[in-house]
Design an enzyme around this catalytic site. Structure first.
Site, PDB file in Angstrom:
ATOM      1  N   CYS A  38      17.025  -8.645 -54.413  1.00 50.73           N
ATOM      2  CA  CYS A  38      16.470  -8.178 -53.136  1.00 50.73           C
ATOM      3  C   CYS A  38      17.248  -8.843 -52.003  1.00 50.73           C
ATOM      4  O   CYS A  38      17.327 -10.064 -51.927  1.00 50.73           O
ATOM      5  CB  CYS A  38      14.994  -8.545 -53.050  1.00 50.73           C
ATOM      6  N   CYS A  58      16.544  -1.689 -51.533  1.00 53.42           N
ATOM      7  CA  CYS A  58      15.358  -2.349 -52.078  1.00 53.42           C
ATOM      8  C   CYS A  58      14.148  -1.893 -51.277  1.00 53.42           C
ATOM      9  O   CYS A  58      14.226  -1.723 -50.054  1.00 53.42           O
ATOM     10  CB  CYS A  58      15.513  -3.866 -52.007  1.00 53.42           C
ATOM     11  N   ARG A  94      23.916  -5.800 -62.152  1.00 54.52           N
ATOM     12  CA  ARG A  94      24.352  -6.602 -61.006  1.00 54.52           C
ATOM     13  C   ARG A  94      23.834  -5.920 -59.745  1.00 54.52           C
ATOM     14  O   ARG A  94      23.328  -4.806 -59.807  1.00 54.52           O
ATOM     15  CB  ARG A  94      25.869  -6.714 -61.014  1.00 54.52           C
ATOM     16  N   GLU A  96      32.050  -2.561 -70.152  1.00 53.81           N
ATOM     17  CA  GLU A  96      33.423  -2.393 -69.671  1.00 53.81           C
ATOM     18  C   GLU A  96      34.471  -2.680 -70.740  1.00 53.81           C
ATOM     19  O   GLU A  96      35.653  -2.857 -70.436  1.00 53.81           O
ATOM     20  CB  GLU A  96      33.643  -3.227 -68.403  1.00 53.81           C
ATOM     21  N   ASN A 135      30.123  -9.208 -55.152  1.00 54.59           N
ATOM     22  CA  ASN A 135      31.034  -8.189 -55.677  1.00 54.59           C
ATOM     23  C   ASN A 135      30.424  -6.815 -55.437  1.00 54.59           C
ATOM     24  O   ASN A 135      29.277  -6.568 -55.829  1.00 54.59           O
ATOM     25  CB  ASN A 135      31.244  -8.379 -57.179  1.00 54.59           C
ATOM     26  N   GLU A 136      31.171  -5.955 -54.767  1.00 50.22           N
ATOM     27  CA  GLU A 136      30.691  -4.591 -54.502  1.00 50.22           C
ATOM     28  C   GLU A 136      29.223  -4.571 -54.106  1.00 50.22           C
ATOM     29  O   GLU A 136      28.370  -4.010 -54.797  1.00 50.22           O
ATOM     30  CB  GLU A 136      30.967  -3.677 -55.703  1.00 50.22           C
ATOM     31  N   GLU A 160      41.024  -3.918 -56.262  1.00 48.17           N
ATOM     32  CA  GLU A 160      40.866  -3.442 -57.638  1.00 48.17           C
ATOM     33  C   GLU A 160      41.377  -2.021 -57.733  1.00 48.17           C
ATOM     34  O   GLU A 160      41.175  -1.201 -56.837  1.00 48.17           O
ATOM     35  CB  GLU A 160      39.390  -3.387 -58.050  1.00 48.17           C
ATOM     36  N   HIS A 163      37.135  -0.219 -70.518  1.00 43.34           N
ATOM     37  CA  HIS A 163      37.802  -0.089 -69.220  1.00 43.34           C
ATOM     38  C   HIS A 163      39.218  -0.633 -69.369  1.00 43.34           C
ATOM     39  O   HIS A 163      39.429  -1.675 -69.990  1.00 43.34           O
ATOM     40  CB  HIS A 163      37.043  -0.894 -68.174  1.00 43.34           C
TER      41      HIS A 163
HETATM   42  C1  GLA Z   1      34.073  -2.253 -59.849  1.00 39.81           C
HETATM   43  C2  GLA Z   1      33.697  -3.706 -60.035  1.00 39.81           C
HETATM   44  C3  GLA Z   1      34.322  -4.318 -61.237  1.00 39.81           C
HETATM   45  C4  GLA Z   1      34.337  -3.369 -62.403  1.00 39.81           C
HETATM   46  C5  GLA Z   1      35.019  -2.088 -62.001  1.00 39.81           C
HETATM   47  C6  GLA Z   1      35.125  -1.091 -63.121  1.00 39.81           C
HETATM   48  O1  GLA Z   1      35.088  -2.026 -58.994  1.00 39.81           O
HETATM   49  O2  GLA Z   1      33.926  -4.484 -58.904  1.00 39.81           O
HETATM   50  O3  GLA Z   1      33.605  -5.497 -61.537  1.00 39.81           O
HETATM   51  O4  GLA Z   1      33.038  -3.118 -62.780  1.00 39.81           O
HETATM   52  O5  GLA Z   1      34.279  -1.496 -60.982  1.00 39.81           O
HETATM   53  O6  GLA Z   1      35.786   0.070 -62.699  1.00 39.81           O
HETATM   54 ZN    ZN Z   2      13.481  -6.287 -51.249  1.00 36.07          ZN
END
Ligand code: GLA
Ligand code: ZN
Length: 669
Positions: free
Chosen positions: A110, A150, A106, A350, A144-145, A302, A353
């Protein structure tokens, strides 16, 4: 908000529908009320370039809505679909060594790719049009995160544009970049490259032209932010009343979160301390994140209920620790407790996890029981402190430009760890159980009595004047070695370090000695409460005073006897300058001394392993007391109050045995 929201990331698309029903039953049992859904569904929602399919998401939304869950709807753009990477390889990132990435992973898009920008915004638009009117939609969660870098040609072209906008002429760029050095003069914008391992940077953040590398990081943070903003813009057009956010990660190198925070409706962040992380380090992250949102309540979006999968050793959170750390987030300004993940997935990285619902699939687990107990407590707490804010008496400065610039600096030491340097001061202040904020350069200072600004290496325009005003009005400023060195272009301020801070500190620094990791000097201090001999390491400034009073002197080496710690009176306030890095016990004494001097009272009496933080709502004050010790700890409750968790009333000076991982939420009478 009428209660602290409780829930987390839910990925039902990984499971058959019978399981969803069971999930709803279990969520009900655990008093879960909020789910983040659709985080990684782009490939499912858009099977090919001109085809969208929302049928599964429709069903998921129906299911969770029927169970009375609030929804944080993700835009699913953290992973582009595989067909997109095949058809438009430009969406794939390029690594610092010039290698082109393939599909997989993920945050692999770019940030400047027109195809990625077009289709991510288009997906956001379709989601907003389809689901924007849901009653239970409480927020948009973009991607997400966000993170990463790049080095592709599209980014390189965009970098040149960004530079041209900033510097206007190639001559002024050459001047700012000190381009005569090593013959780096440019005659055309197109000659400029992104600094990478192919040119200008080496491993471990070593770089030949720091300002080029700093500018690249600023540019990259802006590019990624533009991806966020492109989605946020369409979401806001269609659903102006639904707030937009994304999940941040604390002290995260890649992105200037203070700049990001200004563009987010509220801050959300993911908290994953490693086993052994000091509780004050987690607290600093909470405070930093809160500061990025101007002090407003944030979302703990999270945390793991039990265990991560990605650390070298994924220890379990001990019984009670998930609860303790959840209340820690609430104590520092969160209005939610949310987990990754609600049900533990079966495949891929995961699957080990932690999750609220484990692989065994039922409720008879320690983790589920703890989750359900916490859910019931949060229900009972209702809206008591939800929406309330903290009010810092002291602040610690954290600045991404400083982080980048000080870390990329060639010399004086490779052991320059900016977050850890800031943490030393946060830790010492926080252990006094006073209210401490972590702020950026733009935060107004008038409410603070103390400002610690360690490694204020880069002094950007206006900062010196702002600090002078703060001190002259009576503030206490603490700064250190490697401060006041350069301007915003990483050009050294050449009339004596600490440059623009020289008159404020009442001293100048002639030379700086770097000590290898295992070596130290000693500070001999005669000042009352600081009296003693203290170890100091990392860097030793050789200082000449110009009005400052010498509080400690070096004990060793050829500069033995010269000033190491100085205090300068400036207007109604004072500036402390630490020429070397003293050991932690010194900083504990030092922060106690300055808090005392400026009359800051703790929110709860300081005691080892007992953390306290205070949230304020109108006339009501909520003092959170958390036991991080491995043993039952007796505390003295200094004021008349009631514990919101147990309803127990306390008289002033009543003693109380706080269990291991125990929590009190004291509402003052
Ligand atoms: C991040 C992501 C989640 C998952 C957790 C695992 O915070 O946002 O999708 O991958 O890590 O700790
Ligand atoms: Zn790029």
């Amino acid at each position: 908000m009428n209660k602290i929201l409780y829930g987390g990331d839910y990925n039902p698309e990984q499971w058959p529908k019978e399981t969803w029903k069971e999930d709803m039953r279990l969520f009900g049992m655990a008093s879960v009320d909020t789910l983040t859904i659709n985080v990684f569904s782009w490939a499912a929602l858009q099977p090919s370039e001109n085809e969208y399919n929302f049928s599964v998401l429709d069903e998921i939304i129906e299911t969770v809505s029927a169970a009375d869950m609030k929804i944080c709807l993700a835009t699913a753009t953290a992973t582009h679909p595989a067909w997109m990477a095949r058809k438009y390889p430009e969406v794939l990132r390029v690594n610092t060594d010039g290698s082109k990435r393939k599909f997989g992973d993920r945050q692999n898009s770019c940030p400047n790719s027109p195809v990625y920008r077009k289709y991510s915004a288009q997906l956001a638009q379709k989601l907003a049009e389809r689901y924007g009117k849901l009653d239970n939609l409480i927020a948009w969660h973009v991607s997400n995160e966000f993170g990463g870098f790049c080095y592709c040609e599209t980014c390189e072209k965009a970098f040149r544009k960004w530079l041209a906008q900033k510097y206007k002429t190639i001559e002024s760029l050459n001047e700012a970049w000190n381009a005569h050095f090593w013959g780096h003069t440019y005659y055309d914008w197109n000659e400029i490259v992104i600094p990478s391992h192919l040119g200008g940077e080496w491993a471990h953040n070593r770089t030949s032209c720091q300002i080029q590398s700093i500018d690249y990081r600023r540019f990259n943070s802006d590019s990624v932010l533009d991806c966020y903003l492109a989605e946020a813009k369409v979401l806001k057009e269609i659903t102006p009343d639904i707030p937009v956010t994304t999940n941040l990660m604390g002290t995260f190198w890649d992105l200037d979160y203070q700049k990001w925070g200004k563009n987010m409706d509220f801050i959300a962040w993911d908290n994953y301390p490693s086993p052994g992380t000091p509780y004050t380090r987690t607290a600093m992250n909470h405070a930093l994140m809160r500061g990025c949102g101007d002090g407003k309540p944030f979302f703990l979006l999270e945390q793991t209920p039990s265990v991560t999968n990605w650390q070298p050793y994924n220890s379990l959170k001990r019984p009670g620790v998930m609860r303790l750390w959840s209340y820690q987030a609430l104590a520092h300004g969160s209005d939610t407790v949310m987990f990754f993940q609600m049900r533990r997935s079966r495949g891929c990285c995961e699957k080990f996890h932690g999750a609220v619902i484990d692989h065994c699939g039922h409720e008879n687990t320690r983790v589920f029981r703890e989750t359900a107990e916490l859910g019931a407590e949060l229900k009972k707490l209702g809206d008591s402190f939800a929406g309330s804010r903290l009010a810092g008496d002291a602040a610690v400065l954290y600045d991404w430009d400083n982080w980048w610039a000080a870390s990329l600096s060639a010399g004086p030491t490779v052991n320059m760890n900016y977050p850890e340097e800031v943490f030393r001061f946060y830790d010492a202040l926080a252990k006094q159980n006073i209210s401490v904020d972590v702020i950026g350069m733009n935060t107004p200072l008038d409410t603070y009595k103390i400002l610690c600004a360690p490694i204020l290496y880069m002094v950007k325009p206006g900062v010196a004047d702002k600090l002078k005003e703060f001190v002259s009005k009576g503030g206490i400023l603490v700064t250190t070695y490697f401060s006041g060195m350069v301007n915003e272009y990483d050009l050294v301020t050449i009339d004596g370090y600490p440059g623009e801070l020289r008159s404020l500190c009442g001293l100048w620094v002639e030379e700086t000695d770097a000590l290898p990791a295992d070596q130290f000097n000693r500070l001999v201090c005669s000042e009352g409460k600081l009296a003693g001999t203290w170890k100091a390491d990392l860097l030793c400034d050789i200082i000449h005073t110009e009005g400052a009073e010498v509080i400690a002197r070096y004990a060793d080496d050829f500069y033995a006897g010269t000033p190491a710690l100085c205090r300068n009176s400036y207007g109604k306030g004072q500036v402390w300058y630490l020429g070397s890095r003293p050991e932690a016990p010194f900083l504990d004494r030092f922060t106690a001394l300055i808090c005392d001097e400026c009359g800051i009272t703790p929110v709860f009496p300081p005691q080892e392993g007992i953390e306290a933080a205070r949230r304020i709502k109108g006339e009501s004050e909520f003092v959170f007391v958390l036991n991080h010790n491995q043993s039952v700890t007796e505390v003295t409750i200094p004021f008349a109050c009631r514990d919101l968790l147990t309803d127990k009333a306390f008289a002033p000076n009543e003693r109380y045995s706080l269990p291991v991982a125990g929590v009190l939420i004291l509402m003052k009478a």
